[in-house]
Design an enzyme around this catalytic site. Structure first.
Site, PDB file in Angstrom:
ATOM      1  N   HIS A 101       0.922  -1.173  -0.089  1.00  7.69           N
ATOM      2  CA  HIS A 101      -0.053  -0.003  -0.044  1.00  7.69           C
ATOM      3  C   HIS A 101       0.917   1.172   0.045  1.00  7.69           C
ATOM      4  O   HIS A 101       2.002   1.103   0.172  1.00  7.69           O
ATOM      5  CB  HIS A 101      -1.008   0.162   1.287  1.00  7.69           C
ATOM      6  CG  HIS A 101      -0.293   0.023   2.596  1.00  7.69           C
ATOM      7  ND1 HIS A 101       0.214   0.883   3.201  1.00  7.69           N
ATOM      8  CD2 HIS A 101      -0.223  -1.225   3.240  1.00  7.69           C
ATOM      9  CE1 HIS A 101       0.750   0.614   4.257  1.00  7.69           C
ATOM     10  NE2 HIS A 101       0.522  -0.848   4.469  1.00  7.69           N
ATOM     11  N   CYS A 158       2.954  -5.221   6.775  1.00 11.74           N
ATOM     12  CA  CYS A 158       2.577  -4.630   5.316  1.00 11.74           C
ATOM     13  C   CYS A 158       3.925  -4.158   4.551  1.00 11.74           C
ATOM     14  O   CYS A 158       5.010  -3.600   5.204  1.00 11.74           O
ATOM     15  CB  CYS A 158       1.563  -3.613   5.203  1.00 11.74           C
ATOM     16  SG  CYS A 158       0.032  -4.397   5.521  1.00 11.74           S
TER      17      CYS A 158
END
Lengths: 437, 226
Positions: free
Chosen positions: B110, B126
């Site tokens: 992301h 992440c």
């Protein structure tokens, strides 16, 4: 005097002509009329190295093998090794259009795949892997004797040679043997007053056999354990019953698993084990060394047999063979397939040291001892066991009744015994139908 | 005066060097993938180098700097796929979200609202990218794209019997060990599927164990995990 000279001249002429003819014949290229081709055909070897190979066509060969989980030269996987081998083989025949395809199967599916393909008549030109006994009995294998020298044949293990021969013709080339035995913890045996060296050399005495049940573990889900134990005690019904009773007792043991209790020092003996255990034990030793933890010592010993005498070692075989119809077969293609099979068997000799099997040819033993990583004592045990192997195959030395018994045990019957569904006595009762059909 | 000149020259040199380094990282952009394209697109994330590489047809097209998980919330290592794509999720996820099919948690690639964290181990597991970079990547990768995250293989305790259908980092650890021993359980995705089941049976057959297709104490012994 003149007559004598005439006779001498005539004899010299005849000898010279015969020598010239012999030289001419022996240096003849492969052809229909090559004397060695004729000789082998007369001896029943339709496929031999003197069959001519026409260059105006394409030859499509196929190899089936197991996808062995090993690294060739520590770098390439088995598929890459095979591709490399195929390329080198094709270089031997630059003027011939040869295409070779390889197909690798997982070990657990190999035998089933081969038997199914045999049923459909779709076998490849070269088969390498665990020996499938039914192919020999079906008579569809090409004898390989003309492609081997007498020395090469004499170096092969006698039991292995007998397992792959039919009517004194070598129908496959044995590569290596998976010798089935037990593994013992010397320290725990010593606590029970047993000397591991004595057991390793002479086997288990009838007295020791009686209390091995307290010391040993076996894989309760693996029916091959029952087959191996039965195979060591085929001398008579009493011996077989005693070994099946041992299986019944061991099936009730309290341990979870069988490798773990051995490495935890709780079980003194595992039966039966094969090359897989050796590879695992060597890999485990490496891990233990890296962790600086002392591991459990292990020694290979024979499988227990309830009667005294030389220990018997059941064994499985890995071999290379050429399935093909001899009558009406494609002879040039079969000749190439046989040459490929012989080369492949030689090239695959390194597998024995990687998988921790024992080479079937004495010629490969020195290299195997260096590369396999098996310690000297266990190495000597394996080499000694070669003298008294019992390979499960329908050879003239195997009685049909023995084969029937093993087949029966390999099915649901053996599994029921292992899992406590039936007793040894019930198992023997059922087996009697195989004894006295 | 001299100090100002030196500072300006220094800045100019740095700008030139920076531009050179950036241009060397950027390869010629591939044309956008047409719908239904048969091109093989693959993402490789190297957590040790903090770089995300986009490959198209096995050729490296672009490399992006990233941030990865902190030491106590590591980025999962293994072979996964992009499971979902979200446009402008906002907040800490920045301009785009590419969700991964990691079976034991919600992980993704992301954007960020903390661009200064790129180049560091700063996330909760992440893979963070600059917003412009993730927007660029977003247009090039469809759902289902293979994402291989490589780096130091995490060690995990395997304290249960494993069977088909199980998921978790312990499953993934078993997959890594099986690959090291030469058995192919398929992608190291932490999911005990059909392919892993077949590989376990093959391994059991090879080592002379009964072919149950499950991981129990004996199989853990074989794998060196017990």
């Amino acid at each position: 005097m003149g007559r004598k000279i005439k006779l001498a001249v005539m004899a010299a002429l005849i000898v010279t002509s015969l020598a010239i003819a012999a030289f001419f014949w022996l240096t003849m290229p492969p052809s229909e009329y090559n004397p060695r081709n004729i000789y082998y055909r007369l001896k029943g070897y339709t496929v031999n190295p003197w069959i001519p190979i026409p260059r105006d066509r394409k030859y499509e060969l196929s190899i089936w093998d197991v996808d062995w989980p090993i690294k060739w030269q520590g770098r390439y996987d088995y598929e890459e090794f095979l591709e490399n081998f195929i390329e080198r083989f094709k270089l031997r025949y630059p003027e011939i259009n040869i295409e070779v395809k390889s197909n690798l199967f997982p070990l657990d599916q190999y035998t089933k795949t081969v038997e199914e393909a045999h049923g459909r008549g779709e076998l490849p030109t070269v088969l390498a892997g665990p020996w499938v006994d039914s192919l020999l009995n079906a008579g569809c294998l090409v004898p390989l004797d003309p492609f081997l020298s007498r020395i090469d044949r004499s170096l092969l293990n006698e039991a292995a040679k007998a397992a792959v021969s039919k009517e004194e013709q070598l129908c496959a080339l044995p590569c290596w043997l998976d010798i089935r035995c037990a593994v013992a913890n010397p320290a725990l045996l010593s606590q029970r007053g047993l000397d591991v060296d004595t057991v390793a050399f002479h086997g288990w005495t009838p007295k020791e056999f009686k209390y091995i049940a307290d010391l040993a573990v076996l894989d309760k889900g693996n029916v091959e354990s029952v087959v191996d134990l039965a195979w060591t005690s085929m001398q008579g019904a009493e011996e077989l019953t005693a070994n099946l009773e041992l299986v019944e007792t061991l099936s009730k043991n309290r341990f979870k698993g069988f490798l773990d209790p051995f490495w935890q020092g709780e079980a003194a003996v595992i039966l039966p084990v094969g090359r897989g255990f050796l590879r695992h034990a060597i890999e485990r030793s490496g891990i233990m060394e890296a962790k600086e933890v002392s591991g459990v010592e292990y020694r290979l010993v024979p499988l227990p047999a309830p009667t005294a005498g030389s220990p018997v070692y059941p064994a499985r075989l890995d071999a290379v063979c050429v399935p093909g119809l001899i009558d009406g077969g494609d002879l040039p293609l079969l000749r190439l397939a046989c040459e490929l099979a012989v080369e492949l068997a030689r090239a695959r000799s390194w597998i024995a040291s990687e998988l921790k099997g024992v080479p079937a040819s004495i010629a490969d033993v020195p290299g195997w001892r260096l590369r396999s990583g098996i310690d000297e004592v266990n190495c000597q045990f394996l080499l000694r066991s070669l003298e008294n192997l019992r390979i499960e195959a329908t050879t003239p030395s195997t009685l049909p009744v023995q084969k029937r018994l093993l087949d029966a045990l390999r099915g649901e019957l053996g599994l029921s015994l292992l899992q406590g569904g039936i007793t040894a006595a019930q198992c023997v009762e059922t087996l009697k139908s195989a004894w006295y059909p | 005066m001299k100090t100002k000149v030196f500072a300006l020259v220094g800045l100019a040199v740095l700008a030139v060097l920076g531009g050179f380094i950036r241009s060397s990282q950027h390869h010629e952009m591939p044309p956008p993938l047409p719908p239904g394209s048969q091109r093989e697109v693959r993402i490789i994330v190297d957590v040790s180098k903090l770089v995300l590489t986009l490959q198209i047809d096995q050729m490296t097209y672009k490399k992006y700097p990233i941030a990865i998980g902190k030491w106590h919330t590591p980025t999962p290592i293994g072979d996964f796929r992009i499971a979902e794509k979200l446009y402008d999720p906002g907040g800490p996820f920045g301009s785009r979200w590419l969700g991964l099919n990691v079976p034991w948690g919600s992980y993704g690639i992301h954007g960020t609202n903390q661009p200064w964290s790129i180049g560091w181990a700063a996330s909760a597991g992440c893979i963070r990218m600059f917003n412009s970079d993730v927007a660029d990547l977003f247009d090039l990768v469809p759902v289902g794209t293979s994402v291989s995250i490589v780096g130091y293989v995490p060690q995990a305790a395997v304290e249960r019997d494993l069977k088909p259908g199980h998921t978790g980092i312990d499953v993934q650890y078993v997959q890594f060990r099986m690959k090291q021993l030469g058995f192919d359980p398929g992608p190291s995705d932490g999911y005990f599927g059909k392919r892993m089941n077949a590989a376990v049976k093959n391994m059991q057959c090879f080592y002379g164990l009964s072919a149950t297709g499950m991981i129990s104490v004996d199989e853990l012994c074989i794998l060196g995990l017990r």
